[in-house]
Design a protein around this motif. Sequence first.
Motif, short mmCIF file in Angstrom:
data_model
loop_
_atom_site.label_atom_id
_atom_site.label_comp_id
_atom_site.label_asym_id
_atom_site.label_seq_id
_atom_site.Cartn_x
_atom_site.Cartn_y
_atom_site.Cartn_z
N ARG A 13 0.82 -1.21 0.00
CA ARG A 13 0.00 0.00 0.00
C ARG A 13 0.86 1.26 0.00
NH1 ARG A 13 -2.39 2.30 4.81
NH2 ARG A 13 -2.37 0.24 5.74
N ASP A 14 1.86 1.31 0.87
CA ASP A 14 2.74 2.48 0.91
C ASP A 14 3.48 2.64 -0.41
OD1 ASP A 14 1.95 3.12 3.44
OD2 ASP A 14 3.63 2.10 4.44
N LEU A 17 1.10 4.13 -2.84
CA LEU A 17 0.87 5.52 -2.46
C LEU A 17 2.03 6.41 -2.89
CD1 LEU A 17 -1.36 7.02 -0.98
CD2 LEU A 17 -0.16 6.60 1.16
N ARG A 52 -6.06 0.01 -4.40
CA ARG A 52 -7.35 0.62 -4.09
C ARG A 52 -7.26 1.46 -2.82
NH1 ARG A 52 -12.62 0.44 -4.61
NH2 ARG A 52 -13.88 0.39 -2.72
N GLU A 53 -6.59 0.94 -1.80
CA GLU A 53 -6.45 1.68 -0.55
C GLU A 53 -5.69 2.98 -0.76
OE1 GLU A 53 -6.57 -2.28 2.36
OE2 GLU A 53 -4.66 -1.37 1.83
N ILE A 56 -8.03 5.44 -2.61
CA ILE A 56 -9.02 6.02 -1.70
C ILE A 56 -8.39 7.16 -0.90
CG2 ILE A 56 -10.39 5.58 0.37
CD1 ILE A 56 -10.96 2.77 -0.76
N GLU A 57 -7.19 6.92 -0.39
CA GLU A 57 -6.54 7.97 0.39
C GLU A 57 -6.33 9.24 -0.43
OE1 GLU A 57 -3.13 6.89 2.67
OE2 GLU A 57 -2.53 8.98 2.99
N LYS A 60 -9.41 11.24 -0.90
CA LYS A 60 -9.78 12.04 0.27
C LYS A 60 -9.07 13.38 0.27
CE LYS A 60 -12.29 8.82 2.26
NZ LYS A 60 -13.70 8.98 2.68
N ALA A 61 -7.93 13.44 -0.42
CA ALA A 61 -7.20 14.70 -0.56
C ALA A 61 -7.55 15.38 -1.87
CB ALA A 61 -5.70 14.45 -0.47
N TYR A 62 -8.59 14.88 -2.53
CA TYR A 62 -9.08 15.49 -3.78
C TYR A 62 -8.05 15.43 -4.91
CZ TYR A 62 -12.63 17.25 -0.59
OH TYR A 62 -13.62 17.35 0.35
N MET A 81 -9.36 24.87 -5.33
CA MET A 81 -8.57 23.94 -4.52
C MET A 81 -7.16 24.50 -4.29
SD MET A 81 -9.03 20.78 -3.38
CE MET A 81 -7.91 20.64 -2.01
N GLU A 153 2.32 16.73 8.55
CA GLU A 153 1.96 15.45 7.93
C GLU A 153 0.55 15.51 7.34
OE1 GLU A 153 3.82 12.51 6.61
OE2 GLU A 153 4.71 13.58 8.32
N ILE A 154 -0.37 16.03 8.12
CA ILE A 154 -1.77 16.12 7.67
C ILE A 154 -1.88 16.97 6.40
CG2 ILE A 154 -4.04 17.08 8.26
CD1 ILE A 154 -3.64 14.70 9.90
N HIS A 155 -1.11 18.03 6.33
CA HIS A 155 -1.24 18.96 5.20
C HIS A 155 -0.43 18.54 3.98
CE1 HIS A 155 -2.63 22.64 7.78
NE2 HIS A 155 -3.56 21.73 7.65
N LEU A 158 -2.15 17.40 0.84
CA LEU A 158 -2.95 18.48 0.26
C LEU A 158 -2.08 19.44 -0.55
CD1 LEU A 158 -5.97 19.19 0.52
CD2 LEU A 158 -5.32 20.91 2.19
N ARG B 13 -18.54 1.30 3.22
CA ARG B 13 -17.38 1.99 3.77
C ARG B 13 -17.78 3.27 4.51
NH1 ARG B 13 -13.97 5.56 0.64
NH2 ARG B 13 -14.54 4.41 -1.22
N GLU B 53 -11.05 -0.32 5.18
CA GLU B 53 -10.82 0.97 4.52
C GLU B 53 -11.14 2.14 5.46
OE1 GLU B 53 -11.69 -0.68 -0.03
OE2 GLU B 53 -13.27 0.36 1.07
N ILE B 56 -8.32 2.36 8.11
CA ILE B 56 -7.12 2.99 7.54
C ILE B 56 -7.27 4.50 7.51
CG2 ILE B 56 -5.77 3.28 5.42
CD1 ILE B 56 -6.26 0.30 4.87
N GLU B 57 -8.44 4.97 7.07
CA GLU B 57 -8.65 6.42 7.01
C GLU B 57 -8.50 7.04 8.40
OE1 GLU B 57 -11.96 7.82 4.83
OE2 GLU B 57 -11.88 9.83 5.70
N LYS B 60 -5.00 7.39 9.56
CA LYS B 60 -4.29 8.52 8.94
C LYS B 60 -4.53 9.81 9.72
CE LYS B 60 -2.74 6.25 5.34
NZ LYS B 60 -1.33 6.13 4.94
N TYR B 62 -4.77 9.67 12.93
CA TYR B 62 -4.23 9.33 14.25
C TYR B 62 -5.32 9.03 15.27
CZ TYR B 62 -0.02 11.26 12.15
OH TYR B 62 1.04 11.51 11.30
N ILE B 150 -13.25 23.18 1.68
CA ILE B 150 -12.37 22.00 1.61
C ILE B 150 -11.47 21.95 2.84
CG2 ILE B 150 -10.44 20.98 0.36
CD1 ILE B 150 -11.90 22.11 -2.21
N ILE B 154 -11.13 18.80 5.30
CA ILE B 154 -9.83 18.19 5.59
C ILE B 154 -9.58 18.15 7.10
CG2 ILE B 154 -7.33 18.52 5.38
CD1 ILE B 154 -8.32 17.62 2.79
#
Lengths: 225, 225
Positions: A13-14, A17, A52-53, A56-57, A60-62, A81, A153-155, A158, B13, B53, B56-57, B60, B62, B150, B154
Amino acid sequence: MKIHRKLARESARDFALRVLKENIISLELKPGTVISENELATELGISRTPIREAIIELSKAYLIEIYPQRGSFISLIDPKMVDEARFLRRITDTAVIEAACDEIDEKGIALLEDNVSLQEFYLSKGMTEKIFDLDNQFHKDIYEIAKKDIIYEIHSTLMIHFDRVRNLSVETVKDFKVVGDHRNMLEALKAGDKKTAAELVNKHLNRYQIDEKEIRNQRPEYFKS
Amino acid sequence: MKIHRKLARESARDFALRVLKENIISLELKPGTVISENELATELGISRTPIREAIIELSKAYLIEIYPQRGSFISLIDPKMVDEARFLRRITDTAVIEAACDEIDEKGIALLEDNVSLQEFYLSKGMTEKIFDLDNQFHKDIYEIAKKDIIYEIHSTLMIHFDRVRNLSVETVKDFKVVGDHRNMLEALKAGDKKTAAELVNKHLNRYQIDEKEIRNQRPEYFKS
DNA sequence: ACTTGTACACTTGTATACAAGTGTATCTGT
DNA sequence: ACAGATACACTTGTATACAAGTGTACAAGT
C-alpha cells in the motif's frame, strides 16, 4: 507512469501511495488521466487491494476522483482547490514559524544551518535541481522544531495541489531568491524575531504566486472550470 | 458500540466510517479499546474490506493505531495531538472568519441568522443538547461563506481529537456563553469587522480550554504519556 | 435512416480466501 | 519447579472471486 522499485520493508500500500504521489506531483500522471485499479495493479506487480487503498486515500485529498462503477481519474487542477491550499499554507507556515521562534534550540539551529548551507552550495554550483528536496525538508524541519509535525503530515498530501502547479510554471531563475529567503528565515529564527520571520514567510510564498492565466492558456485541458 | 442503521444510498465503507467516528467522539469506544476488523465486520453486518478501509482512514488522522499482525486500537488521548489540533483550529478559524467578513452576503447572513436564532431558542427552552450540532454547523457555514469548505472538510476528522476531550469535560453551564459568542460573531460578520470577529473567535476557543490535569486524574487510563 | 434493445467489456464495491507474523497457553524434557 | 519448544488462535496484509452498475458497439426491427 514512472515506477520506482518497491523498498525493502515497504508495504504494498505504501509503495502504491508513494508511486502515485510522485507521478502526480511530477505531472507524469497528467490531470484528467483515467486510471484503473486493475491496470495499476498489473503495472506495479501487486494486487488490487493495496492499490485501491492508496487511491481512496488520494481521493480524500481530492487528488483523484472516483466515480463508482464508472472509473477514476487524476483530478483536474481546480483553482479553488489551489487557492485553499495556498491559503492554508500561508496561515499555517506563518503561525508555525512564530511558534518555532519560541521553541528553537541549538540542535534545531544546527539542523537548519546544515540544510541552508547545502542549499547555498548547490546554488553556487548551479545544481539547482537538488534544491527542491532541501526546500521541502527545510520547511518540514521548522514544523518539527515548533512541535507541529502532525500538522505538517496532515497537510503534506494536500500541498501536492500546490506543488504540481508549481511544476507547470518552472522558473528556476527564482532559485537563488528562495535560498536567500531560507537564509534570512534562519537568521530571524536564531534571533527569535517573530515579526521578521512571519514577514519572510509571506514574502517567500509570494514567489510562488503562479500565473494561472498563462498556464491555463498553455494547458487548458488540465483545468477544471 | 452503538450501531446506527445503514442509510439508503450509503456505501458500506461510509457506513463503517460514520459509525466509528460517532462512537469515538461520544467515547462509546474508549481510548485504548482494542478493535478487530473481523469483530467490527460481524457487528456491522458487512465484510472486512469496507471496515478496513474506514480504519485505515481513521489511522491517517491518528484516531486509530494499527500494529500490523498484532492488532489495532482506539488511540489514547495524546496531549501533543490535542494541542496541535487546537493550534490548527485557532489559526484557521481566525483567518477564515476574517475572510468571511469580506465574502459574506445576504444569503450567508440569513443562513447564520437562522442558526443562531435556533440556538437561542433551544437555550431559552433549556434544550442545550440540541446546541452541539448547531454549533458545529455554525462554524461550517462560516467556512463555506469564506469559500474554504475544503479546508473544513480536511480538518474535520482531525478535530475529533478536540471533540472527544470536550466530551470528557462536560460543563454545559458554558452553553449560554457559547451561544452569545455566536451572536456576537454574526454581528461582527454583518459589520465586516475583522478585528472584532477574530478576537471573538479567540475568546470563543478559550472557553474550550479544558483542564487536562483534572481529566487525566479522573481517567488516567485514557491518556498516552 | 433511425430507434431500440441487447450483449459485452469494462469500471468500482464488497466478500472471501489465503499469507505471514505475533503472543499466549500448554506440553515436554530436564 | 523451571526452561524451552511448539501448537494454536488470533491479528492485519494481500490476493482473488464475485456483485452490481455503466457506457459502448452493434444488430435487429421499423
